[in-house]
Enzyme design. Structure first.
Site, mmCIF file in Angstrom:
data_model
loop_
_atom_site.group_PDB
_atom_site.id
_atom_site.type_symbol
_atom_site.label_atom_id
_atom_site.label_comp_id
_atom_site.label_asym_id
_atom_site.label_seq_id
_atom_site.Cartn_x
_atom_site.Cartn_y
_atom_site.Cartn_z
ATOM 1 N N GLU A 274 35.044 -14.935 29.616
ATOM 2 C CA GLU A 274 36.010 -15.713 28.837
ATOM 3 C C GLU A 274 35.229 -16.740 28.035
ATOM 4 O OE1 GLU A 274 39.893 -15.783 31.773
ATOM 5 O OE2 GLU A 274 39.213 -17.658 30.878
ATOM 6 N N ASP B 180 43.990 -28.384 29.548
ATOM 7 C CA ASP B 180 42.711 -28.471 30.248
ATOM 8 C C ASP B 180 42.470 -29.828 30.875
ATOM 9 O OD1 ASP B 180 41.380 -25.894 29.955
ATOM 10 O OD2 ASP B 180 41.566 -26.284 27.794
#
Lengths: 263, 409
Positions: free
Chosen positions: A49, A60
């Site tokens: 990823e 995040d």
């Protein structure tokens, strides 16, 4: 069949779970980032990823926020992120690369232009956090048409009524978010996650990979054990943030991969 | 009738939360079920008379509505042209228009059984309004505020603390309003069960832009009635300042279908709308993008990274703008202009001198545009400007800008 489909077919034949590693493109700088990405397959990573840095990463936690800031301060751009994929592809035509990030940099580039460039660079799939099924016309449908997998997140708040909608246009695999929260925060609990994964697997033939809150080889093993594999991001990014040499980062990743592969 | 509806500017958003191409629901899957639930609950409340009865009662007895529509006579004489009215939303409890919307959202949150309220704030006005209403209802309140804004809006930080709110200084990103919104979203995604996110402006994912607009529309509704009473007709021009754009949307919305009423939104031009981005004029100096759940005009670089704006006013310091404004801009129903820090400071002083009203720096931008256009308009041209906040919170910033030493006696 994309590289992602091939990879899961191979793992199934080998009786192994998938280990997915997340790193931020351009972190800590472009050249080191290329080295790190190139070292991942050798460390046992089945799927890479590749984070696309964005100024406003709303899903995040601090570790990945700071990684994005380091990358952007170092001059990382969408072009350079695609270039990292091309560098890997020079010696590796097997390991799938999934770009993960937020929609605006793609929208800013233009969806059709981006998809053509991503395909050419050897990208296999996309995980775009801020594009739920309600916005499928934006990128999901065009990406599938361009031959890229669009990998959807399912979460603890995705109830039974909503699940079919989340699965409908998903391809490659389903990314189950183990916690309600942001990356790198709470620890995932295999006992809690297991029934959720079973619920999703009952509704789809796609592999289900679990991410968020997995930090150690033992956690990778226990979570991968109740799914088709697991993702580790923040724990790896923290090693990069600490300024570890690439060889040490690769060793750390190898430990996590071994954990997942033991499952 | 069908033709009227076809030609109406008041039918948006559509079922996908879009105003034309703008708006939408660009959020993570974790939040999506919450937003759908909020939409369903709001749609239900909207048609529930008991909801509006509670709003009307609190608007009247707690906020002090209706706010006056005031003829600014000396200002009108000084400028020598159009007749200028102020909609006095700075007289609301807590000193700004923000509480109009907060009341609506908190009443909704209570109906949904939520016990913890989170909010983002820039200048601190939305934070203060949220802390106030939470105190009134005994709800836990957490306010995210950029670390830089915590410094320059210290009086509002203290107010929030007095009101029992927890103020969290945001250091992520660059520590500004947009980062405060990011951290509020991160909180929401973590605390999905008990938490209600009270957004302070007409931005964010659907249904927020429409819901906040509906709550703020009390400003425009009152203005219509008060203007009919005062002048027997509608105004010729309505003007409001825009950061995210909630006070402006509240004034504009009830007038959208009155084609004879000119609508002007005033963005923060900072040090001037140039390629150095020392401004917050999203429409004048930005381009369409996706941030904080909606597509709108954004200050961004060529790679789609969001840029920080600059404004002397913390309340206008946001790189985006509500999606309905983006749409009104594109279809040309409203005109959007920008005003610099210096022009706003001049207007701030003019309001103090001529009307005895210390305005917030945000409406000072709107007033600055009034001073530009009013002298060239005929005396029977009526302008309504939304005086959306009072300037107590800004006196330190203004003193600094004017070189006044506040430390001495």
């Amino acid at each position: 069949m994309t590289r992602i489909d091939d990879t899961f077919a191979r793992l199934k034949a080998e009786g192994k779970k998938a280990f997915v590693a997340y790193v931020m493109a351009g972190d800590p700088d472009y050249d080191t980032s290329v080295e790190i990405v190139k070292a991942l397959p050798g460390a046992g990573v089945d799927i890479i990823e590749l984070g696309m840095p964005f100024t406003d990463p709303m899903a995040d936690g601090e570790t990945i926020q700071l990684a994005g800031q380091r990358a952007l301060e170092g001059g990382q751009t969408l072009d350079k992120t695609l270039q990292i994929a091309r560098e890997l592809r020079k010696g590796d035509d097997k390991t799938p690369i999934v770009m993960m990030g937020y929609y605006n940099p793609i929208y800013s580039r233009g969806v059709d232009t981006f998809l053509a460039q991503a395909k050419e660079a050897g990208i296999d799939g996309l995980i775009i956090v801020d594009l739920p099924p309600e916005e499928d016309d934006e990128l999901c449908i065009p990406a599938q048409k361009a031959g890229l997998n669009f990998i959807r997140l399912a979460t603890p708040t995705t109830d039974g009524k909503r699940l079919p909608k989340v699965l409908q246009n998903t391809s490659g695999f389903v990314y189950y978010v183990s916690i309600t929260g942001i990356t790198g925060a709470a620890e995932a609990d295999a006992a809690q996650v297991a029934p959720e994964v079973a619920r999703i697997k009952a509704a789809t033939d796609l592999p289900v990979i679990v991410g968020f809150g997995i930090k150690t080889p033992a956690a990778a093993q226990s979570i991968a054990g109740i799914a088709d594999g697991c993702v580790v991001g923040s724990a790896i990014v923290a090693q990069i943030a600490a300024g570890k040499p690439v060889a040490e980062i690769a060793d750390f990743v190898a430990g996590l991969a071994a954990g997942a592969h033991r499952a | 009738m069908p033709e009227d509806i076809l030609n109406s500017f008041m039918t948006g958003p559509d079922e996908k939360g879009r105003f034309g191409d703008f708006g939408g629901r660009f959020v993570s899957e974790t939040l999506m079920p919450l937003i759908l639930e909020l939409e369903a609950q709001y749609e239900h409340a909207k048609t529930d008379q008991s909801f509006w009865d509670e709003m009307d009662y609190l608007w009247k007895h707690y906020v002090g509505r209706p706010s006056p529509l005031y003829y600014a006579e000396r200002l009108t004489e000084r400028l020598g042209g159009a007749k200028i009215y102020f909609k006095r939303d700075e007289l609301n409890h807590t000193g700004a228009h923000k509480i109009n919307n907060v009341l609506g959202q908190i009443i909704l949150a209570r109906r949904m059984g939520k016990t913890r309220i989170i909010a983002e704030t820039g200048a601190g006005q939305h934070g203060v309004a949220t802390a106030t209403v939470c105190a009134k209802f005994g709800l836990k309140c957490v306010v995210y505020m950029g670390a830089h804004d915590v410094q320059r809006q210290a009086p509002n930080v203290f107010r929030m603390k007095l009101l029992g709110a927890e103020v969290i200084p945001v250091t992520s990103g660059r520590g500004t309003l947009k980062d405060a919104m990011n951290d509020a979203l991160r909180d929401w995604v973590t605390n999905v069960r008990d938490t209600f996110y009270c957004i302070g402006t007409v931005a964010g994912p659907h249904p927020y832009p429409a819901m906040v607009r509906d709550f703020q529309s009390i400003i425009g509704k009152e203005t219509r009635e008060q203007m009919m009473e005062a002048e027997g007709r509608l105004p010729d021009t309505i003007i409001a300042a825009i950061g995210g754009g909630s006070n402006a949307m509240g004034l504009f919305y009830p007038f959208l279908d009155d084609k004879e009423v000119a609508i002007i939104g005033v963005e923060a031009g900072g040090k001037g709308v140039n390629d150095k981005m020392e401004h917050c004029a999203s429409l004048t100096g930005g381009r369409p993008g996706v941030l904080h759940g909606n597509r709108t005009y954004l200050l961004q670089d060529e790679d789609g990274q969001i840029l920080e704006g600059h404004s002397i006013s913390a309340g206008l310091d946001y790189p985006g703008i509500g999606p309905e404004h983006a749409w009104l801009h594109d279809i040309g129903r409203a005109q959007y202009v920008s005003i610099t820090d210096t022009e706003a400071l001049d207007a701030f002083q003019l309001s103090c001198e001529t009307e005895g009203i210390i305005p917030a720096l945000e409406p000072s931008h709107a007033l600055a545009h009034v001073t530009k256009i009013a002298p060239d308009l005929p005396r029977d041209h009526i302008i309504v400007m939304n005086m959306c906040g009072r300037g107590d919170k800004d006196i330190f910033t203004v003193a600094r800008a004017l070189g006044w030493d506040m430390t001495g006696a």
